[in-house]
Design an enzyme around this catalytic site. Structure first.
Site: not given
Length: 261
Positions: A8, A12, A54, A66, A182, A185
């Site tokens: 995890a 991020k 994302k 990712k 942002r 985003e």
């Protein structure tokens, strides 16, 4: 002595990764590869990597790193030296009430009688509880599988509706201010692409997207493809969007809300 590893750890925060993309690569891609190497060397039975919506159609450095993390894990499952260590990916959106997510921000703004800041009034996001996220990981770890991506069929909502419902729950009249998007985003997020869904397996609450097991023999890509018809992406604007009544019922069920009332 370790049988299962849940990965995890990640860099991020979207704006941080936008300003320092190589740091995102070092942690999310190279760090993940280091972990795979350690797990294989130590004889770990299975690894589950936590990914994000994302990573799908990424427009920011966090999502790109990712996505490369996902590709790195899938490529490692093709390595015959790694077959004793099974590897899977779970992909989900923001976990409700998690640190740095939008609900704690709104609650703090409501408490301080500040304006509630929303980047875009059309913005939608998937809704996932912590229990849902854990159940998805447990589903992946229990599967005797290698290289697949497991995706929760999550509900979604407009962020504007989320703010309105929270104001209603706490009987507040804070002004809602639209401040603009942002760095990096999206207006809507996607959990699974059309291409992934065309080859996915339906497991009631989850999609399972198996990895492509073809070799690097390019001839095979010319001989055979996917013949299924096109489907829509599983995105936060096309998925089941909760109305305000449904959203209020869901929010009131969380202890984080109950403890504040």
């Amino acid at each position: 002595g370790v049988d299962y590893v849940f990965h995890a750890a990640a860099l991020k925060q979207v704006p941080s990764c936008e300003f320092f993309p190589l740091e995102a690569v070092k942690t999310n891609v190279l760090g993940s590869k280091n972990l795979i190497n350690c797990c294989v060397k130590s004889g770990v039975k299975k690894i589950v990597f936590l990914s994000t919506d994302k990573a799908v159609y990424p427009i920011n450095a966090m999502g790109m790193s990712k996505a490369l993390m996902e590709k790195t894990l899938i490529s490692e499952t093709r390595n015959e030296n790694n077959l004793k260590t099974k590897m899977s990916i779970v992909r989900y959106g923001n976990v409700m009430f998690s640190r740095g997510s939008v609900i704690p921000l709104f609650l703090d703004q409501i408490k301080k009688n500040q304006e509630i800041t929303i980047t875009d009034k059309e913005m939608t996001r998937f809704l996932l509880s912590l229990d849902d996220a854990i159940d998805l990981v447990l589903f992946a770890i229990s599967s005797d599988d290698n290289g697949s991506i497991f995706i929760k069929k999550a509900q979604a909502c407009k962020i504007l509706n989320l703010a309105e419902v929270l104001l209603k729950i706490f009987n507040k009249k804070n002004k809602i201010k639209i401040i603009g998007t942002r760095h990096g985003e999206k207006i809507h997020e996607t959990l699974a692409t059309s291409a992934e869904l065309r080859i996915s397996q339906d497991h009631k609450e989850y999609f399972k997207v198996p990895s492509d097991k073809r070799s690097l023999n390019y001839k095979s890509y010319y001989d055979e493809g996917v013949k299924k018809s096109l489907v829509n992406d599983y995105s936060s604007d096309l998925a089941k969007n909760l109305n305000n009544k449904e959203l209020e019922k869901l929010l009131r069920s969380f202890s984080d809300i109950k403890n504040l009332l």
